[in-house]
Design a protein around this motif. Structure first.
Motif, PDB file in Angstrom:
ATOM      1  N   LEU A   1      13.063   0.480   1.655  1.00 17.13           N
ATOM      2  CA  LEU A   1      12.990  -0.161   0.476  1.00 17.13           C
ATOM      3  C   LEU A   1      11.823   0.356  -0.288  1.00 17.13           C
ATOM      4  CD1 LEU A   1      14.317  -2.917  -0.265  1.00 17.13           C
ATOM      5  CD2 LEU A   1      12.633  -4.007   0.784  1.00 17.13           C
ATOM      6  N   THR A   2      10.890   0.931   0.327  1.00 18.42           N
ATOM      7  CA  THR A   2       9.622   1.352  -0.367  1.00 18.42           C
ATOM      8  C   THR A   2      10.025   2.455  -1.483  1.00 18.42           C
ATOM      9  OG1 THR A   2       8.299   1.134   1.409  1.00 18.42           O
ATOM     10  CG2 THR A   2       7.409   2.503  -0.337  1.00 18.42           C
ATOM     11  N   TYR A   3      11.008   3.236  -1.091  1.00 18.85           N
ATOM     12  CA  TYR A   3      11.539   4.317  -1.994  1.00 18.85           C
ATOM     13  C   TYR A   3      12.203   3.910  -2.974  1.00 18.85           C
ATOM     14  CZ  TYR A   3       9.879   6.953   2.249  1.00 18.85           C
ATOM     15  OH  TYR A   3       9.284   7.470   3.449  1.00 18.85           O
ATOM     16  N   ILE A   4      13.088   2.721  -2.646  1.00 21.58           N
ATOM     17  CA  ILE A   4      13.945   2.088  -3.717  1.00 21.58           C
ATOM     18  C   ILE A   4      13.178   1.442  -4.701  1.00 21.58           C
ATOM     19  CG2 ILE A   4      15.578   0.206  -3.887  1.00 21.58           C
ATOM     20  CD1 ILE A   4      16.740   1.258  -1.132  1.00 21.58           C
ATOM     21  N   LEU A   5      12.216   0.619  -4.264  1.00 23.29           N
ATOM     22  CA  LEU A   5      11.239   0.151  -5.304  1.00 23.29           C
ATOM     23  C   LEU A   5      10.340   1.027  -6.139  1.00 23.29           C
ATOM     24  CD1 LEU A   5      10.321  -2.951  -2.930  1.00 23.29           C
ATOM     25  CD2 LEU A   5      11.793  -2.958  -4.963  1.00 23.29           C
ATOM     26  N   VAL A   6       9.904   2.129  -5.536  1.00 23.55           N
ATOM     27  CA  VAL A   6       9.041   3.149  -6.221  1.00 23.55           C
ATOM     28  C   VAL A   6      10.092   3.840  -7.466  1.00 23.55           C
ATOM     29  CG1 VAL A   6       8.269   5.614  -6.346  1.00 23.55           C
ATOM     30  CG2 VAL A   6       7.555   3.579  -4.443  1.00 23.55           C
TER      31      VAL A   6
ATOM     32  N   LEU B   1       0.888  -1.186   0.161  1.00 22.86           N
ATOM     33  CA  LEU B   1       0.012  -0.020   0.081  1.00 22.86           C
ATOM     34  C   LEU B   1       0.914   1.224   0.038  1.00 22.86           C
ATOM     35  CD1 LEU B   1      -2.951  -0.925   2.376  1.00 22.86           C
ATOM     36  CD2 LEU B   1      -2.903  -0.616  -0.003  1.00 22.86           C
ATOM     37  N   GLY B   2       1.979   1.265   0.779  1.00 19.33           N
ATOM     38  CA  GLY B   2       2.954   2.344   0.805  1.00 19.33           C
ATOM     39  C   GLY B   2       3.484   2.676  -0.700  1.00 19.33           C
ATOM     40  N   PHE B   3       3.865   1.410  -1.125  1.00 21.40           N
ATOM     41  CA  PHE B   3       4.489   1.532  -2.374  1.00 21.40           C
ATOM     42  C   PHE B   3       3.668   2.152  -3.654  1.00 21.40           C
ATOM     43  CE2 PHE B   3       4.823  -0.739  -6.519  1.00 21.40           C
ATOM     44  CZ  PHE B   3       5.964  -0.237  -7.079  1.00 21.40           C
ATOM     45  N   MET B   4       2.218   1.681  -3.403  1.00 21.04           N
ATOM     46  CA  MET B   4       1.294   2.091  -4.386  1.00 21.04           C
ATOM     47  C   MET B   4       0.832   3.650  -4.164  1.00 21.04           C
ATOM     48  SD  MET B   4       0.341  -0.688  -5.934  1.00 21.04           S
ATOM     49  CE  MET B   4      -1.473  -0.669  -6.487  1.00 21.04           C
ATOM     50  N   ALA B   5       0.744   3.797  -2.858  1.00 16.76           N
ATOM     51  CA  ALA B   5       0.639   5.237  -2.413  1.00 16.76           C
ATOM     52  C   ALA B   5       1.367   6.433  -3.046  1.00 16.76           C
ATOM     53  CB  ALA B   5       0.251   5.434  -1.009  1.00 16.76           C
ATOM     54  N   LEU B   6       2.564   5.880  -3.342  1.00 12.94           N
ATOM     55  CA  LEU B   6       3.953   6.738  -3.947  1.00 12.94           C
ATOM     56  C   LEU B   6       3.682   6.625  -5.242  1.00 12.94           C
ATOM     57  CD1 LEU B   6       6.630   6.431  -1.369  1.00 12.94           C
ATOM     58  CD2 LEU B   6       5.209   8.484  -1.606  1.00 12.94           C
ATOM     59  N   PHE B   7       3.780   5.329  -5.775  1.00 21.40           N
ATOM     60  CA  PHE B   7       4.102   4.986  -7.062  1.00 21.40           C
ATOM     61  C   PHE B   7       2.929   5.543  -7.789  1.00 21.40           C
ATOM     62  CE2 PHE B   7       3.766   1.623 -10.528  1.00 21.40           C
ATOM     63  CZ  PHE B   7       4.905   1.873 -11.077  1.00 21.40           C
ATOM     64  N   VAL B   8       1.624   5.029  -7.802  1.00 22.83           N
ATOM     65  CA  VAL B   8       0.608   5.315  -8.623  1.00 22.83           C
ATOM     66  C   VAL B   8       0.456   6.873  -9.083  1.00 22.83           C
ATOM     67  CG1 VAL B   8      -1.941   5.094  -9.316  1.00 22.83           C
ATOM     68  CG2 VAL B   8      -0.491   3.230  -8.349  1.00 22.83           C
ATOM     69  N   PRO B   9       0.316   7.757  -7.943  1.00 23.92           N
ATOM     70  CA  PRO B   9       0.373   9.198  -8.112  1.00 23.92           C
ATOM     71  C   PRO B   9       1.374   9.838  -8.806  1.00 23.92           C
ATOM     72  CG  PRO B   9      -0.302   8.657  -5.760  1.00 23.92           C
ATOM     73  CD  PRO B   9       0.273   7.288  -6.500  1.00 23.92           C
TER      74      PRO B   9
END
Lengths: 309, 313
Positions: B155-160, B72-80
């Protein structure tokens, strides 16, 4: 369905001079940012292409975007070839043969399906189109575990046929073909050919197929681009190293050699960063060449059915 | 009567031509789902008696909530980020038709061929302060050690960053392509009315490419939800244990292949499929993305044609 990328902006007879002055700072800022992003986009690929020219030490200490020598490529290639009794050759051959089979089988089945849906009045057309669109929009990764269970039941795990058959389902291709045939061949042509005694198969071979070359090129392009770099499906379905594709083999090089993680311990032949980068080139460059040549096709295809002439 | 007799063999040939695709669609699109549904209640180590109770077991798995937070954290950053950046860049590309922009567009497509394992290799290099082509910039910001970057909390930021760089370029070109479909007359009329480039972009072009943006949003969302390769390779190859069962798909993979628990793995796969299916159905039925697709049955089409003929008469 065609998009003119170099469409000239409509002439604005009086405004241009004034406008140019007004927006010049913003205009330069926008263009500067576009160029910056273009350079940023190319740098990782440049690094990948230049890295095998260096030794492992040079990769770490020399300028990342410098070129060392052509001998570096030969050395890295030899090391890769000697790794695990030449398993790399298997990976290259596997990638080429699996992809060739997928591209041919997927393009032919999708083209036939698109033709039938556009030219016939068979039942369940609606069900067919909706299920195809759903399959097109659901990411393939979502079905990997269910597919593994199915392939396991029919003893096709570790058999390249599993990857070839699964990847040959090409809903996007079927939809693209349906749009293409619907837009290029009016139904009256089929009707008059039928009156002249043409069979349904004849409609495809004599009318649709001769007009299909641009479509088949587009289908082959998307099938190749979508499958060449595919990692998850072959990773799950083909556990033996001799059946790996290049992307899975590259992943195996990561975790079985000290190239990225020195904790993995030395291998019999030095597989270090230059060798890994060269393997990366083998995966990325074919797709890059196809992409650069067919940039316009990519966009036309991705927006198939929604961009009008 | 004779017409009816002639129709049957014709349709038979058509069905024969359609059958290779239909068989693939059935065996690799529909059947795996049916098998997964039947597989869910089978006996497994965590569900020794079998039964649909397994869904509850999956929902109570201690690894599911962390995986959900990660994704969810990943999606919240990645999609917008994807939607905003891609739309902004394609609008900027569309401001004029300078010839050099051809080369810029070519450059944007380059990262699209870097996917899966190559992406992990390249983005690892890009983020490694000792190897990166941007190490000067990283050193300027005080990042000199790999340990400053490679930690679970980053990790979330790296994967985004990895997913964004891999996908943004090709979507910029696709949205730029959609902008080319806007009629020149509309743009000219807006210019004559005194629209600035910014107004033209936000008030005219953006509403006209809305459906393509939604289409992109759904595909990016569905793809992001199923993130697997990047965290899996980072975890198994680059920094051991950094992304253990980080995403839903990794958890599903681990349930199936580490624990041999295909019942739970199938249950989780099916649960993950639901949002993707909803997204797909929304695009098909609630947007005009596929407005040209004729979903109507032959009977309905014939009826409509008759009605039209009658009206014309």
């Amino acid at each position: 369905m065609s998009i003119d990328f170099d469409k000239k902006a409509p002439a604005t007879p009086e405004a241009p001079r004034k406008k140019k002055r007004k927006i010049s700072i913003g205009h330069y800022a926008v263009n500067g940012w576009l160029i910056f992003w273009a350079i940023f986009s190319v740098i990782p690929m440049l690094w990948l292409i230049l890295a095998p020219s260096k030794t492992d030490r040079q990769v770490s200490y020399k300028n990342p975007l410098s070129f060392a020598s052509f001998h570096g490529y030969i050395r890295a290639w030899k090391n890769l070839q000697d790794f695990n009794s030449g398993v790399l050759a298997h990976w290259v051959i596997n990638s080429v043969t699996y992809n060739l089979a997928i591209v041919v089988f997927a393009s032919v089945t999708a083209s036939l399906a698109g033709f039938v849906i556009s030219a016939s009045r068979i039942r369940f057309k609606k069900t067919f189109l909706i299920s195809t669109l759903i399959m097109m929009l659901v990411p393939p990764v979502a079905l990997v575990i269910p597919l593994f269970i199915e392939m396991n039941k029919v003893n096709l795990i570790d058999n390249p046929l599993s990857v070839i058959l699964i990847s040959s389902l090409y809903p996007f291709g079927a939809f693209l073909s349906y749009i293409y045939y619907s837009n290029t061949i009016p139904p009256e042509i089929y009707e008059s050919a039928r009156l002249d005694g043409c069979s349904d198969f004849g409609l495809y071979t004599k009318i649709a197929f001769p007009l299909s070359h641009p479509l088949l090129a587009l289908l082959a392009f998307f099938a190749f681009v979508g499958n060449w770099g595919n990692y998850f499906m072959p990773y799950i379905m083909l556990p033996s190293p001799e059946h790996y594709t290049l992307p899975v083999g590259l992943g195996a090089l990561f975790f079985s050699t000290p190239a990225i993680n020195p904790g993995n311990g030395a291998t019999s032949v030095p597989i270090l960063k230059p060798e890994i980068a060269l393997a990366g080139i083998l995966v990325a460059v074919p797709v890059m060449i196809v992409f650069l040549i067919s940039q316009k096709r990519l966009i036309r295809g991705m927006l198939a059915g929604s961009i009008k002439e | 009567m004779s017409h009816g007799r002639r129709q049957k063999p014709k349709n038979l040939l058509m069905i024969l031509m359609l059958s290779p695709y239909l068989l693939l669609l059935f065996f690799f699109g529909v059947l795996p789902l049916i098998m997964a549904i039947f597989n869910v209640p089978t006996k497994s180590p965590s569900n020794p008696n079998g039964g649909w109770h397994v869904i509850k077991i999956v929902l109570h798995d201690f690894r599911l909530v962390p995986a959900a937070w990660h994704v969810l954290g990943f999606m919240a950053l990645f999609v917008p980020l994807m939607i905003f950046f891609v739309v902004a860049m394609s609008l900027m590309l569309d401001t004029d038709t300078a010839p050099w922009k051809k080369w810029v567009r070519l450059a944007y497509i380059v990262p699209a061929c870097i996917s899966g394992s190559v992406a992990v290799l390249l983005w690892y290099v890009l983020l490694e302060p000792t190897l990166s082509p941007f190490k000067g910039v990283m050193h300027f910001f005080g990042i000199t050690q790999a340990s400053q970057i490679w930690k679970t909390s980053n990790l979330t930021y790296i994967l985004v960053f990895m997913a964004f760089l891999s996908l943004a370029g090709q979507w910029i070109l696709i949205q730029f392509g959609s902008l080319q479909s806007i009629s020149g007359e509309i743009l000219e009329a807006a210019r004559v009315d005194g629209c600035t480039q910014f107004q033209l972009a936000t008030k005219i072009k953006l509403p006209l490419i809305r459906k393509y943006v939604i289409y992109m949003g759904v595909l990016v969302f569905a793809g992001g939800l199923q993130i697997f390769v990047e965290p899996q390779l980072l975890n198994s190859s680059v920094y051991h244990g950094i992304a253990q069962q980080w995403s839903f798909d990794q958890l599903s993979y681990s349930l199936a292949f580490d624990n041999g628990n295909f019942g739970e793995a199938s249950a989780l796969s099916l649960m993950l499929l639901v949002p993707s299916l909803i997204g797909a159905l929304l695009v098909i039925f609630k947007t005009d993305m596929f407005e040209d697709v004729n979903f109507k049955s032959p009977k309905k089409l014939a009826k409509e044609a008759k009605k039209r003929e009658a009206a014309a008469a």
